[in-house]
Design a protein around this motif. Structure first.
Motif, PDB file in Angstrom:
ATOM      1  N   LYS A 199      43.826  29.102  24.959  1.00  0.00           N
ATOM      2  CA  LYS A 199      45.047  29.900  24.775  1.00  0.00           C
ATOM      3  C   LYS A 199      45.530  30.504  26.094  1.00  0.00           C
ATOM      4  N   ALA A 200      44.624  30.812  26.978  1.00  0.00           N
ATOM      5  CA  ALA A 200      44.982  31.451  28.247  1.00  0.00           C
ATOM      6  C   ALA A 200      45.450  30.451  29.300  1.00  0.00           C
ATOM      7  N   GLU A 201      44.998  29.223  29.197  1.00  0.00           N
ATOM      8  CA  GLU A 201      45.261  28.225  30.243  1.00  0.00           C
ATOM      9  C   GLU A 201      46.736  28.016  30.571  1.00  0.00           C
ATOM     10  N   PRO A 202      47.645  27.907  29.596  1.00  0.00           N
ATOM     11  CA  PRO A 202      49.056  27.674  29.937  1.00  0.00           C
ATOM     12  C   PRO A 202      49.672  28.749  30.843  1.00  0.00           C
ATOM     13  N   SER A 203      49.131  29.958  30.790  1.00  0.00           N
ATOM     14  CA  SER A 203      49.663  31.037  31.635  1.00  0.00           C
ATOM     15  C   SER A 203      48.775  31.304  32.850  1.00  0.00           C
ATOM     16  N   GLY A 204      47.873  30.375  33.152  1.00  0.00           N
ATOM     17  CA  GLY A 204      47.009  30.514  34.320  1.00  0.00           C
ATOM     18  C   GLY A 204      45.739  31.295  34.064  1.00  0.00           C
ATOM     19  N   GLY A 205      45.492  31.646  32.826  1.00  0.00           N
ATOM     20  CA  GLY A 205      44.299  32.419  32.492  1.00  0.00           C
ATOM     21  C   GLY A 205      43.097  31.535  32.224  1.00  0.00           C
ATOM     22  N   TYR A 206      41.964  32.162  32.085  1.00  0.00           N
ATOM     23  CA  TYR A 206      40.719  31.457  31.814  1.00  0.00           C
ATOM     24  C   TYR A 206      39.669  32.465  31.360  1.00  0.00           C
ATOM     25  N   VAL A 207      38.531  31.951  30.984  1.00  0.00           N
ATOM     26  CA  VAL A 207      37.376  32.771  30.635  1.00  0.00           C
ATOM     27  C   VAL A 207      36.323  32.494  31.697  1.00  0.00           C
ATOM     28  N   ILE A 208      35.739  33.550  32.233  1.00  0.00           N
ATOM     29  CA  ILE A 208      34.681  33.397  33.225  1.00  0.00           C
ATOM     30  C   ILE A 208      33.442  34.130  32.720  1.00  0.00           C
ATOM     31  N   VAL A 209      32.303  33.456  32.824  1.00  0.00           N
ATOM     32  CA  VAL A 209      31.036  34.009  32.339  1.00  0.00           C
ATOM     33  C   VAL A 209      30.104  34.213  33.529  1.00  0.00           C
ATOM     34  N   PHE A 210      29.607  35.420  33.663  1.00  0.00           N
ATOM     35  CA  PHE A 210      28.602  35.745  34.666  1.00  0.00           C
ATOM     36  C   PHE A 210      27.291  35.974  33.934  1.00  0.00           C
ATOM     37  N   CYS A 211      26.257  35.302  34.386  1.00  0.00           N
ATOM     38  CA  CYS A 211      24.932  35.505  33.792  1.00  0.00           C
ATOM     39  C   CYS A 211      23.919  35.470  34.927  1.00  0.00           C
ATOM     40  N   GLY A 212      23.402  36.636  35.256  1.00  0.00           N
ATOM     41  CA  GLY A 212      22.513  36.732  36.411  1.00  0.00           C
ATOM     42  C   GLY A 212      23.273  36.328  37.657  1.00  0.00           C
ATOM     43  N   GLU A 213      22.772  35.367  38.393  1.00  0.00           N
ATOM     44  CA  GLU A 213      23.417  34.890  39.617  1.00  0.00           C
ATOM     45  C   GLU A 213      24.370  33.726  39.356  1.00  0.00           C
ATOM     46  N   GLU A 214      24.460  33.262  38.120  1.00  0.00           N
ATOM     47  CA  GLU A 214      25.283  32.096  37.799  1.00  0.00           C
ATOM     48  C   GLU A 214      26.658  32.507  37.298  1.00  0.00           C
ATOM     49  N   VAL A 215      27.649  31.652  37.596  1.00  0.00           N
ATOM     50  CA  VAL A 215      29.030  31.888  37.178  1.00  0.00           C
ATOM     51  C   VAL A 215      29.551  30.595  36.548  1.00  0.00           C
TER      52      VAL A 215
END
Length: 134
Positions: free
Chosen positions: A115-131
């Motif tokens: 849903k966010a992609e068309p407006s340049g959005g995204y979901v980002i997940v941080f877990c410990g040192e990983e992204v």
């Protein structure tokens, strides 16, 4: 993408202290994944009444989006989630590194990203040192 709203009355922090542990907080020289020196684990902030505006202004998606079902409670999901403009940021508890990949979480994160992609959005997940970008 969920809409940001004021805190929902029946949704409290309870014993959750993920926002006191998972993010880095420069104001307190607190690194990510370390408990804030002002936090009492399982109880909350010892300076809550006088906490700085960066803490006061934080909007946990669990507390602001009443469309999230009970399993998104951070004490259950082991994730803190918030919006930053068109981006949804997920900080997953490194003690539970795979939980964000499991259902019902993964499909919801993918739905928000789509849903966010068309407006340049995204979901980002941080877990410990990983992204991970979804």
């Amino acid at each position: 993408m969920p809409a940001t709203a004021p805190n929902i009355e029946n949704r409290t922090c309870g014993t959750c202290t993920l926002c006191c542990r998972l993010p880095d907080i420069d104001h307190f020289d607190k690194p990510a994944n370390a408990l804030c020196s002002h936090c009492i684990e399982g109880q909350g902030c010892s300076i809550y009444a006088n906490r700085p505006s960066l803490c006061r202004d934080f909007l946990c998606l669990w507390r602001t989006d009443d469309s999230l079902p009970p399993e998104w409670d951070p004490t259950i999901s082991k994730m803190m989630i918030y919006e930053q403009g068109p981006q949804i940021t997920v900080l997953a508890d490194p003690d539970h590194p795979e939980i964000w990949r499991s259902e019902p979480y993964r499909s919801q994160l993918e739905s928000w990203a789509a849903k966010a992609e068309p407006s340049g959005g995204y979901v980002i997940v941080f877990c410990g040192e990983e992204v991970f970008k979804i």
